[in-house]
Design an enzyme around this catalytic site. Sequence first.
Site, PDB file in Angstrom:
ATOM      1  N   SER A  16      36.120   5.982  21.459  1.00  0.00           N
ATOM      2  CA  SER A  16      36.644   7.159  22.163  1.00  0.00           C
ATOM      3  C   SER A  16      37.074   8.239  21.184  1.00  0.00           C
ATOM      4  O   SER A  16      36.882   9.434  21.438  1.00  0.00           O
ATOM      5  CB  SER A  16      37.815   6.763  23.066  1.00  0.00           C
ATOM      6  OG  SER A  16      37.372   5.876  24.073  1.00  0.00           O
ATOM      7  N   GLU A  88      32.943   4.629  28.075  1.00  0.00           N
ATOM      8  CA  GLU A  88      32.908   3.385  28.847  1.00  0.00           C
ATOM      9  C   GLU A  88      31.520   3.138  29.439  1.00  0.00           C
ATOM     10  O   GLU A  88      31.356   2.743  30.590  1.00  0.00           O
ATOM     11  CB  GLU A  88      33.978   3.390  29.947  1.00  0.00           C
ATOM     12  CG  GLU A  88      35.379   3.656  29.450  1.00  0.00           C
ATOM     13  CD  GLU A  88      35.919   2.592  28.493  1.00  0.00           C
ATOM     14  OE1 GLU A  88      35.352   1.489  28.418  1.00  0.00           O
ATOM     15  OE2 GLU A  88      36.914   2.887  27.802  1.00  0.00           O
TER      16      GLU A  88
END
Length: 197
Positions: A16, A88
């Site tokens: 991320s 994700e």
Amino acid sequence: MAKLHFHYSTMNAGKSTLLLQAAHNYNERGMDTYLLTAALDDRAGTGRIASRIGVGQPADTFAADTDLFALIEARMARGRIACAFLDEAQFLTEAQVWQLARVVDDLDLPVMAYGLRVDFRGQLFPGSAALLALADVMREVRTICHCGRMATMVVRQDAEGRALREGAQVQVGGNETYVSLCRRHWREAMGDRPASG
């Protein structure tokens, strides 16, 4: 020429953070980006991509029934974007990975997907399997095991720190639930030690 990128790793490798940095680089040069994340992962709040080091950005969310081609095409109709970023990615369906491939091929928009490769049982996530098959560019984001070797696996732990061997493939969690390990230590944690002798 637009490409479909897949950046994969275990938990806590900084996926991320890398996504947010790459999106920032585009934005810093005056190029808009489109950020997406899985609706079911709301650890940082619904519709937010956040890293463990404290940086984050708002994002639109996708669920298993979201048509990503239609969603990204609609976003492009509202204004030019230089790249779509998706966090994700392991939660994508195979059909959604094909939709992302269509975004690249038919809309000429680069797509950067970030996600886990395997689950706590050592099995590929369906979205990751499809990305490994279809991505134009793949990059492993590295992190390390407690022994110093590269971590390629992850274990899910119970409240007492014992490795779980069964359970649903998808269970959202962080450091309290998952630990990244090298294959050897994953095998030890999962009770898969080679026979001696």
